[in-house]
Design a protein around this motif. Structure first.
Motif, PDB file in Angstrom:
ATOM      1  N   TRP A   1      59.433  62.381   2.231  1.00 46.64           N
ATOM      2  CA  TRP A   1      58.380  63.502   1.551  1.00 46.64           C
ATOM      3  C   TRP A   1      58.359  62.945  -0.122  1.00 46.64           C
ATOM      4  O   TRP A   1      59.483  62.274  -0.684  1.00 46.64           O
ATOM      5  CB  TRP A   1      59.069  64.872   1.426  1.00 46.64           C
ATOM      6  CG  TRP A   1      58.813  65.667   2.526  1.00 46.64           C
ATOM      7  CD1 TRP A   1      58.553  64.893   3.794  1.00 46.64           C
ATOM      8  CD2 TRP A   1      58.951  66.821   3.271  1.00 46.64           C
ATOM      9  NE1 TRP A   1      58.353  65.803   4.978  1.00 46.64           N
ATOM     10  CE2 TRP A   1      58.727  67.163   4.429  1.00 46.64           C
ATOM     11  CE3 TRP A   1      59.142  67.988   2.466  1.00 46.64           C
ATOM     12  CZ2 TRP A   1      58.662  68.109   5.256  1.00 46.64           C
ATOM     13  CZ3 TRP A   1      59.212  69.414   3.185  1.00 46.64           C
ATOM     14  CH2 TRP A   1      59.359  69.439   4.542  1.00 46.64           C
ATOM     15  N   ARG A   2      57.376  63.504  -0.838  1.00 50.04           N
ATOM     16  CA  ARG A   2      57.405  63.121  -2.125  1.00 50.04           C
ATOM     17  C   ARG A   2      57.009  64.287  -3.067  1.00 50.04           C
ATOM     18  O   ARG A   2      56.224  65.181  -2.405  1.00 50.04           O
ATOM     19  CB  ARG A   2      56.253  61.771  -2.415  1.00 50.04           C
ATOM     20  CG  ARG A   2      56.723  60.493  -1.759  1.00 50.04           C
ATOM     21  CD  ARG A   2      57.764  59.770  -2.528  1.00 50.04           C
ATOM     22  NE  ARG A   2      58.221  58.498  -1.991  1.00 50.04           N
ATOM     23  CZ  ARG A   2      59.026  58.264  -1.127  1.00 50.04           C
ATOM     24  NH1 ARG A   2      59.892  59.357  -0.447  1.00 50.04           N
ATOM     25  NH2 ARG A   2      59.323  57.214  -0.676  1.00 50.04           N
ATOM     26  N   ALA A   3      57.076  64.403  -4.292  1.00 53.38           N
ATOM     27  CA  ALA A   3      56.683  65.372  -5.319  1.00 53.38           C
ATOM     28  C   ALA A   3      55.908  64.814  -6.196  1.00 53.38           C
ATOM     29  O   ALA A   3      56.223  63.772  -6.908  1.00 53.38           O
ATOM     30  CB  ALA A   3      58.222  65.906  -5.846  1.00 53.38           C
ATOM     31  N   LEU A   4      54.621  65.063  -6.392  1.00 58.46           N
ATOM     32  CA  LEU A   4      53.981  65.122  -7.575  1.00 58.46           C
ATOM     33  C   LEU A   4      54.111  66.177  -8.378  1.00 58.46           C
ATOM     34  O   LEU A   4      54.005  67.339  -8.305  1.00 58.46           O
ATOM     35  CB  LEU A   4      52.489  65.060  -7.366  1.00 58.46           C
ATOM     36  CG  LEU A   4      52.050  63.921  -6.334  1.00 58.46           C
ATOM     37  CD1 LEU A   4      50.521  64.033  -6.138  1.00 58.46           C
ATOM     38  CD2 LEU A   4      52.372  62.437  -6.845  1.00 58.46           C
TER      39      LEU A   4
ATOM     40  N   VAL B   1      52.708  71.774 -12.452  1.00 54.41           N
ATOM     41  CA  VAL B   1      52.580  72.416 -10.930  1.00 54.41           C
ATOM     42  C   VAL B   1      53.277  71.164 -10.107  1.00 54.41           C
ATOM     43  O   VAL B   1      53.191  69.951 -10.232  1.00 54.41           O
ATOM     44  CB  VAL B   1      51.199  72.538 -10.816  1.00 54.41           C
ATOM     45  CG1 VAL B   1      50.865  72.493  -9.301  1.00 54.41           C
ATOM     46  CG2 VAL B   1      50.443  73.768 -11.502  1.00 54.41           C
ATOM     47  N   LEU B   2      53.935  71.588  -9.328  1.00 55.46           N
ATOM     48  CA  LEU B   2      54.492  70.674  -8.028  1.00 55.46           C
ATOM     49  C   LEU B   2      53.712  70.720  -6.758  1.00 55.46           C
ATOM     50  O   LEU B   2      53.344  71.910  -6.197  1.00 55.46           O
ATOM     51  CB  LEU B   2      55.709  71.481  -7.771  1.00 55.46           C
ATOM     52  CG  LEU B   2      56.583  70.548  -6.475  1.00 55.46           C
ATOM     53  CD1 LEU B   2      57.313  69.223  -6.964  1.00 55.46           C
ATOM     54  CD2 LEU B   2      57.773  71.489  -5.971  1.00 55.46           C
ATOM     55  N   ALA B   3      53.317  69.372  -6.358  1.00 57.17           N
ATOM     56  CA  ALA B   3      52.567  69.172  -5.017  1.00 57.17           C
ATOM     57  C   ALA B   3      53.718  68.515  -4.305  1.00 57.17           C
ATOM     58  O   ALA B   3      54.185  67.471  -4.478  1.00 57.17           O
ATOM     59  CB  ALA B   3      51.258  68.562  -5.119  1.00 57.17           C
TER      60      ALA B   3
ATOM     61  N   ALA C   1      47.993  58.257  -3.630  1.00 60.48           N
ATOM     62  CA  ALA C   1      46.937  57.971  -4.254  1.00 60.48           C
ATOM     63  C   ALA C   1      45.934  59.029  -4.206  1.00 60.48           C
ATOM     64  O   ALA C   1      45.449  59.573  -5.224  1.00 60.48           O
ATOM     65  CB  ALA C   1      46.487  56.718  -3.909  1.00 60.48           C
ATOM     66  N   GLY C   2      45.466  59.421  -2.656  1.00 57.50           N
ATOM     67  CA  GLY C   2      44.622  60.309  -2.530  1.00 57.50           C
ATOM     68  C   GLY C   2      44.632  61.717  -3.033  1.00 57.50           C
ATOM     69  O   GLY C   2      43.853  62.375  -3.584  1.00 57.50           O
ATOM     70  N   ALA C   3      46.353  62.170  -3.075  1.00 51.18           N
ATOM     71  CA  ALA C   3      46.560  63.545  -3.402  1.00 51.18           C
ATOM     72  C   ALA C   3      46.309  63.609  -5.168  1.00 51.18           C
ATOM     73  O   ALA C   3      45.808  64.692  -5.945  1.00 51.18           O
ATOM     74  CB  ALA C   3      47.910  63.721  -3.385  1.00 51.18           C
TER      75      ALA C   3
ATOM     76  N   LEU D   1      53.449  62.715 -12.289  1.00 50.03           N
ATOM     77  CA  LEU D   1      54.515  61.960 -12.239  1.00 50.03           C
ATOM     78  C   LEU D   1      54.643  62.078 -10.678  1.00 50.03           C
ATOM     79  O   LEU D   1      54.846  63.122 -10.112  1.00 50.03           O
ATOM     80  CB  LEU D   1      55.967  62.468 -12.759  1.00 50.03           C
ATOM     81  CG  LEU D   1      56.128  62.470 -14.389  1.00 50.03           C
ATOM     82  CD1 LEU D   1      57.484  63.225 -14.787  1.00 50.03           C
ATOM     83  CD2 LEU D   1      56.312  61.067 -14.555  1.00 50.03           C
ATOM     84  N   ALA D   2      54.761  60.922 -10.126  1.00 53.84           N
ATOM     85  CA  ALA D   2      55.240  60.813  -8.562  1.00 53.84           C
ATOM     86  C   ALA D   2      56.637  60.421  -8.341  1.00 53.84           C
ATOM     87  O   ALA D   2      57.086  59.358  -8.944  1.00 53.84           O
ATOM     88  CB  ALA D   2      54.159  59.516  -7.982  1.00 53.84           C
ATOM     89  N   CYS D   3      57.273  61.492  -7.749  1.00 54.06           N
ATOM     90  CA  CYS D   3      58.641  61.325  -7.546  1.00 54.06           C
ATOM     91  C   CYS D   3      59.330  61.117  -5.994  1.00 54.06           C
ATOM     92  O   CYS D   3      58.775  61.953  -5.327  1.00 54.06           O
ATOM     93  CB  CYS D   3      59.522  62.234  -8.306  1.00 54.06           C
ATOM     94  SG  CYS D   3      59.107  62.775  -9.692  1.00 54.06           S
TER      95      CYS D   3
END
Ligand code: ADP
Ligand SMILES: N[C@@H](CCOP(=O)(O)O)C(=O)O
Length: 298
Positions: free
Chosen positions: A164-167, A259-261, A270-272, A289-291
């Motif tokens: 999973w990733r967090a934006l 905001v966290l996605a 990229a799409g998000a 930031l992509a984390c």
């Protein structure tokens, strides 16, 4: 007391995750690193984000926490030569104050020879924060559930799904956590509380069962986000993206304004980001930031 050099590395955190107000948080792979040695006077060499604040000798939360903790314990305040490297955005809802308070308490425990274990350090930092969620995830890593009473902090963490990733979508201007807590009401209806109880249980289960498909239901909140939308305008713009193409969950990160996605995989980033930029209010400039999610501390 110890004169040995000391080093600590602590992650950013995104607290609440929607329904888990003051309870749930997730550690992110962005770090605050502090190296310290005893010296004749205080000095700080700062690198990374917000060097002006992290490197200031006056009004610095790291030094204040260190000194306050030692003074309260009746120990002398040993001056330190500090090197601080900070990747955590300040005042954005990514737990910078929890990380710096944990670092300050840890420095005091080390240089003051306080003999405190990890649980005591976590409790002291959480009391200074006023809530244990960020501090628990920062200290333990992973996905963390925590509570605090007069006896201290109880916290359990487990590994979040590594894929999973967090934006983290950040506006230009920071917002102090104290200001964002000030807009919250004192009382809630039973219906609102029940929605949050259901969501917190479902969200914890969704992380444990690695069910990204549940996030859209499990991240519903009626306790803090509806009230914070007025001071966190990115939230109402981005919340409707939850559950749509490649963005399973959206919440305010901590007390905001970011905001966290949550995304199910690296390939969705990229799409998000494109969908997020399309949904922003006109003229709004953000940093995204992509984390990766930080592992549980061993
Ligand atoms: N590395 C640091 N060094 C000094 N002060 C810091 C550091 N990190 C955070 N702070 C202090 O904490 C404040 C932000 O805390 P807060 O309002 O709780 O927001 P958040 O924890 O969401 O970043 C900063 O304005 C600063 O005063
Ligand atoms: N539960 C707290 C979390 C604050 O997190 P921060 O990263 O914004 O300091 C709250 O919602 O106030």
């Amino acid at each position: 007391m110890s004169s040995e050099a000391f080093r600590i590395k602590l992650p950013a955190t995104s607290a609440n995750l929607g329904p888990g107000f003051d309870t749930l948080a997730l550690a992110l792979r962005l770090y605050l690193e502090v190296e310290a040695e005893a010296a004749a006077s205080f000095s700080i060499e700062a690198s990374g984000r917000n060097q002006d604040i992290c490197g200031a000798l006056e009004g610095n939360l790291l030094l204040e926490t260190y000194s306050k903790t030692l003074t309260a314990a009746g120990r002398p305040v040993t001056p330190l030569r500090l090197r601080v490297h900070n990747e955590i955005p300040l005042g954005m809802g990514c737990g910078s104050s929890a990380a710096v308070r944990l670092a300050g308490v840890s420095l005091a425990a080390h240089f003051g020879g306080l003999g405190w274990d990890g649980a005591r350090i976590l409790t002291e930092a959480s009391r200074l924060e006023g809530h244990p969620d960020n501090a628990a995830a920062c200290w333990l890593g992973g996905f963390t559930a925590s509570g605090m009473d007069e006896s201290g902090v109880q916290a359990v963490s487990f590994a979040a799904p590594a894929e999973w990733r967090a934006l983290v979508v950040m506006p230009q201007k920071p917002l102090a956590t104290t200001a964002s807590r000030a807009v919250l009401p004192e009382r809630y209806s039973r219906a609102d509380v029940v929605v949050n109880l259901q969501s917190v249980a479902l969200l914890t289960a969704a992380f444990a069962a690695r069910r990204a498909d549940l996030l859209v239901h499990a991240m519903r909140d009626r306790i803090h986000q509806p009230y914070r939308a007025e001071v966190c305008p990115l939230l109402p713009a981005l919340l409707p993206l939850a559950g749509q193409g490649g963005i399973p969950g959206v919440a305010l990160s901590g007390a905001g304004p970011a905001v966290l996605a949550l995304l199910a995989s690296e390939e969705d980033i990229a799409g998000a980001c494109e969908r997020i930029r399309e949904a922003l209010p006109r003229g709004e400039t953000v940093e995204i930031l992509a984390c990766e999610l930080a592992p549980r501390r061993e």
